[in-house]
Design a protein around this motif. Sequence first.
Motif, PDB file in Angstrom:
ATOM      1  N   ILE A   3       0.708  -1.129   0.086  1.00 41.56           N
ATOM      2  CA  ILE A   3       0.032   0.084   0.070  1.00 41.56           C
ATOM      3  C   ILE A   3       0.959   1.142  -0.025  1.00 41.56           C
ATOM      4  O   ILE A   3       0.615   2.347  -0.880  1.00 41.56           O
ATOM      5  CB  ILE A   3      -0.999  -0.109   1.311  1.00 41.56           C
ATOM      6  CG1 ILE A   3      -1.713  -1.236   1.069  1.00 41.56           C
ATOM      7  CG2 ILE A   3      -1.733   1.240   1.436  1.00 41.56           C
ATOM      8  CD1 ILE A   3      -2.724  -1.395  -0.074  1.00 41.56           C
ATOM      9  N   VAL A   4       1.971   1.151   0.820  1.00 40.40           N
ATOM     10  CA  VAL A   4       2.632   2.516   0.857  1.00 40.40           C
ATOM     11  C   VAL A   4       3.275   2.720  -0.393  1.00 40.40           C
ATOM     12  O   VAL A   4       3.892   3.899  -0.556  1.00 40.40           O
ATOM     13  CB  VAL A   4       3.666   2.471   2.237  1.00 40.40           C
ATOM     14  CG1 VAL A   4       4.849   1.514   1.971  1.00 40.40           C
ATOM     15  CG2 VAL A   4       4.172   3.720   2.967  1.00 40.40           C
ATOM     16  N   ASN A   5       3.722   1.846  -1.288  1.00 37.56           N
ATOM     17  CA  ASN A   5       4.346   2.049  -2.332  1.00 37.56           C
ATOM     18  C   ASN A   5       3.393   2.308  -3.557  1.00 37.56           C
ATOM     19  O   ASN A   5       4.013   3.355  -4.453  1.00 37.56           O
ATOM     20  CB  ASN A   5       5.140   0.661  -2.696  1.00 37.56           C
ATOM     21  CG  ASN A   5       6.436   0.660  -2.048  1.00 37.56           C
ATOM     22  OD1 ASN A   5       7.550   1.344  -2.352  1.00 37.56           O
ATOM     23  ND2 ASN A   5       6.671   0.019  -0.793  1.00 37.56           N
ATOM     24  N   LEU A   6       2.276   1.852  -3.670  1.00 41.40           N
ATOM     25  CA  LEU A   6       1.486   2.012  -4.570  1.00 41.40           C
ATOM     26  C   LEU A   6       0.480   3.010  -4.475  1.00 41.40           C
ATOM     27  O   LEU A   6      -0.066   3.614  -5.597  1.00 41.40           O
ATOM     28  CB  LEU A   6       0.505   0.681  -4.947  1.00 41.40           C
ATOM     29  CG  LEU A   6       1.351  -0.606  -5.358  1.00 41.40           C
ATOM     30  CD1 LEU A   6       0.495  -1.813  -5.589  1.00 41.40           C
ATOM     31  CD2 LEU A   6       2.367  -0.417  -6.518  1.00 41.40           C
ATOM     32  N   VAL A   7       0.016   3.485  -3.247  1.00 41.02           N
ATOM     33  CA  VAL A   7      -0.781   4.685  -3.061  1.00 41.02           C
ATOM     34  C   VAL A   7      -0.282   5.855  -2.591  1.00 41.02           C
ATOM     35  O   VAL A   7       0.675   5.959  -1.819  1.00 41.02           O
ATOM     36  CB  VAL A   7      -1.669   4.258  -1.938  1.00 41.02           C
ATOM     37  CG1 VAL A   7      -3.044   5.195  -1.773  1.00 41.02           C
ATOM     38  CG2 VAL A   7      -2.382   2.688  -2.233  1.00 41.02           C
ATOM     39  N   GLU A   8      -0.633   6.894  -3.302  1.00 39.95           N
ATOM     40  CA  GLU A   8       0.100   8.374  -3.002  1.00 39.95           C
ATOM     41  C   GLU A   8      -1.148   9.063  -2.467  1.00 39.95           C
ATOM     42  O   GLU A   8      -2.410   8.877  -2.513  1.00 39.95           O
ATOM     43  CB  GLU A   8       0.536   9.016  -4.218  1.00 39.95           C
ATOM     44  CG  GLU A   8       1.866   8.289  -4.642  1.00 39.95           C
ATOM     45  CD  GLU A   8       2.522   9.108  -5.812  1.00 39.95           C
ATOM     46  OE1 GLU A   8       2.983  10.247  -5.273  1.00 39.95           O
ATOM     47  OE2 GLU A   8       2.708   9.120  -6.963  1.00 39.95           O
ATOM     48  N   ALA A  43     -10.305  -4.429   7.038  1.00 39.19           N
ATOM     49  CA  ALA A  43     -10.340  -3.091   8.018  1.00 39.19           C
ATOM     50  C   ALA A  43      -9.006  -2.675   7.970  1.00 39.19           C
ATOM     51  O   ALA A  43      -8.802  -1.406   7.936  1.00 39.19           O
ATOM     52  CB  ALA A  43     -11.137  -3.228   9.203  1.00 39.19           C
ATOM     53  N   ARG A  44      -8.091  -3.607   8.180  1.00 40.43           N
ATOM     54  CA  ARG A  44      -6.936  -3.108   8.488  1.00 40.43           C
ATOM     55  C   ARG A  44      -6.305  -2.399   6.952  1.00 40.43           C
ATOM     56  O   ARG A  44      -5.312  -1.517   7.070  1.00 40.43           O
ATOM     57  CB  ARG A  44      -5.828  -4.186   8.953  1.00 40.43           C
ATOM     58  CG  ARG A  44      -4.367  -3.812   9.181  1.00 40.43           C
ATOM     59  CD  ARG A  44      -3.752  -4.958   9.780  1.00 40.43           C
ATOM     60  NE  ARG A  44      -4.238  -5.440  11.091  1.00 40.43           N
ATOM     61  CZ  ARG A  44      -3.448  -6.481  11.816  1.00 40.43           C
ATOM     62  NH1 ARG A  44      -2.447  -7.243  11.329  1.00 40.43           N
ATOM     63  NH2 ARG A  44      -4.178  -6.658  13.019  1.00 40.43           N
ATOM     64  N   LEU A  45      -6.418  -3.227   5.908  1.00 38.76           N
ATOM     65  CA  LEU A  45      -6.052  -2.606   4.783  1.00 38.76           C
ATOM     66  C   LEU A  45      -6.641  -1.316   4.533  1.00 38.76           C
ATOM     67  O   LEU A  45      -5.791  -0.253   4.259  1.00 38.76           O
ATOM     68  CB  LEU A  45      -6.588  -3.487   3.556  1.00 38.76           C
ATOM     69  CG  LEU A  45      -5.801  -4.635   3.054  1.00 38.76           C
ATOM     70  CD1 LEU A  45      -6.621  -5.390   2.197  1.00 38.76           C
ATOM     71  CD2 LEU A  45      -4.530  -4.158   2.332  1.00 38.76           C
ATOM     72  N   ARG A  95      -3.744   6.119   6.186  1.00 43.73           N
ATOM     73  CA  ARG A  95      -2.543   6.493   6.818  1.00 43.73           C
ATOM     74  C   ARG A  95      -1.540   6.898   5.827  1.00 43.73           C
ATOM     75  O   ARG A  95      -0.686   7.647   6.073  1.00 43.73           O
ATOM     76  CB  ARG A  95      -1.964   5.425   7.705  1.00 43.73           C
ATOM     77  CG  ARG A  95      -2.601   5.374   9.152  1.00 43.73           C
ATOM     78  CD  ARG A  95      -1.806   4.390  10.088  1.00 43.73           C
ATOM     79  NE  ARG A  95      -2.627   4.116  11.428  1.00 43.73           N
ATOM     80  CZ  ARG A  95      -2.148   3.948  12.469  1.00 43.73           C
ATOM     81  NH1 ARG A  95      -0.754   3.540  12.356  1.00 43.73           N
ATOM     82  NH2 ARG A  95      -2.780   3.759  13.384  1.00 43.73           N
ATOM     83  N   CYS A  96      -1.583   6.519   4.717  1.00 42.19           N
ATOM     84  CA  CYS A  96      -0.671   6.669   3.518  1.00 42.19           C
ATOM     85  C   CYS A  96      -1.152   8.171   2.757  1.00 42.19           C
ATOM     86  O   CYS A  96      -0.856   8.504   1.874  1.00 42.19           O
ATOM     87  CB  CYS A  96      -0.794   5.636   2.452  1.00 42.19           C
ATOM     88  SG  CYS A  96       0.075   4.208   2.942  1.00 42.19           S
ATOM     89  N   GLY A  97      -2.389   8.336   3.334  1.00 39.66           N
ATOM     90  CA  GLY A  97      -2.964   9.844   2.738  1.00 39.66           C
ATOM     91  C   GLY A  97      -3.976   9.311   1.513  1.00 39.66           C
ATOM     92  O   GLY A  97      -4.564  10.300   0.925  1.00 39.66           O
ATOM     93  N   GLY A  98      -4.199   8.356   1.400  1.00 34.78           N
ATOM     94  CA  GLY A  98      -5.125   7.647   0.264  1.00 34.78           C
ATOM     95  C   GLY A  98      -6.665   7.695   0.919  1.00 34.78           C
ATOM     96  O   GLY A  98      -7.264   8.022   2.175  1.00 34.78           O
TER      97      GLY A  98
END
Length: 516
Positions: free
Chosen positions: A195-200, A215-217, A223-226
């Motif tokens: 997630i942290v690599n694919l989502v901005e 839910a964790r996803l 938290r990645c701003g997505g």
Amino acid sequence: MTDDQCERAFRSRNALQVGHRHLKPHEKDHPGEQNQRGENCDDGREPWERRSGICLLVRARLVDLINHNPLERREYITWVGPKPVAMRDTLRYTADTVYQPRQNKQDYVLTRDRKMNGQVGEPILPPRLLLGPGPSMVHPRVLRAMASPLLGHLDPAFLKLMDEVQQLLRFVFQTSNAFTIAVSGTGSAGMEAVIVNLVEPGESVIVGINGVFGARLATIVERCGGQPIRVEAPWGRIIEPEAINQALGRSGAVKAVAMVHAETSTGVCQPLDQLGALCLQHGALFVVDAVTSLGGLPVQVDKWGIDACYSGTQKCLSCPPGLAPLTLSERALAVIRQRRKPCPSWYLDLSLVADYWAEAKRTYHHTAPISMLYALREALRLVVEEGLDARFARHQRHSVALLAGLDALGLQPFPQAGHRLPSLNCVTLPAHIQDAFVRAELLRSFGIEIGGGLGELLGKVWRIGLMGESSTQANVMTLLSALETIFLRQKWIPQPGIALKAASGVYASQEWEANA
């Protein structure tokens, strides 16, 4: 301490047994004298501190000395003879801890609080049968591999081993993806790495949620701003492909669709075969959590059009926890290369980690968990030796037998029919079954671990893992026998054998079908 606990302590397989020999009356050792083995009995040490023999300071025969659970800080000694009340002064035992076993009325067990002197002794771990949601049992070959001598993380021999791990992971993932690695961390590290690599920041991600890990996803996307677009279903039910299709149609630009293949909190197996084409049609990446499915049921990355898939080593791969197998398609790699800003996590930045795993570069990023990669390589070799189809059939066979036995005990499957995980069996508890009591008794009396419910299912379900090395007929029958024993004591079932008979019937019919 109860009678049963003391007897279990005395017979524990992991007990450190110092003395076994019965001493006859004329062999009694006295302070200041040497015994028949030439030992000076007046050397200032306690009897249990002598490893070559045991000196006795009282008129009783020492049969065994056992160091039990270090957390209890107690030692157990069994004596044959009259009740050794006088020992309290001689060996500093307390009279209220004298225990008389039921099997032999002349044997006595006494306990003494251990003097730790600020030191931590060697661990004495109890034997366990791991049938929970993870970790699973580990094959001896994997444990031996972990004990191999260390190599440097840039040693050519170790780099060759990394290449072999990649090759084996591609086989298990059923993919030809060049980027197929093991992230240093558990399955949750794999989740966060993807997630942290694919989502901005500002990008939308459709997340299927029908349990804790969906839910964790969504939380990590936030938290990645997505912006997570939640497509929810009741716990125990699948997320229908049409619900994902509708969400894609009304949500505008969507960066990815993230789904949990095997929802560990509910035992639901989510169908994925239609979703890859839907994602491709709408220009979205397809992300899959395969933590509890990889190696236990089919995960076909290329065939299903999955762009990013991660797992964990401690589930169906039966490797100790500590690595997260992960594979990325060329589409996913292109997204990472075209990020507007660098990945906010340096440690999980897959563009940097890729250069360490790439055969042509081998650029240092972090020190790899070398022993864990030894273990993963051996665990994957075991998967290859068994064969994927045979492995999947084994998991299915033992799950069916277990559920038949649990049904005889009044425990019904929680997930909807047709979508139940063979690797993680989730069953609903009737109101009269005491969740915490039974699980504690399984662990205390039988050394068996199973899992309880999470979140809204806390106290309402059991989660029983038959993953990898844990998925055997012997383990199924052992668990059902232990549950029958507990249920009989509580008068929850009328007679013994009903669960074992049901499971045996399944195994007998399966054997007949296999030979037909």
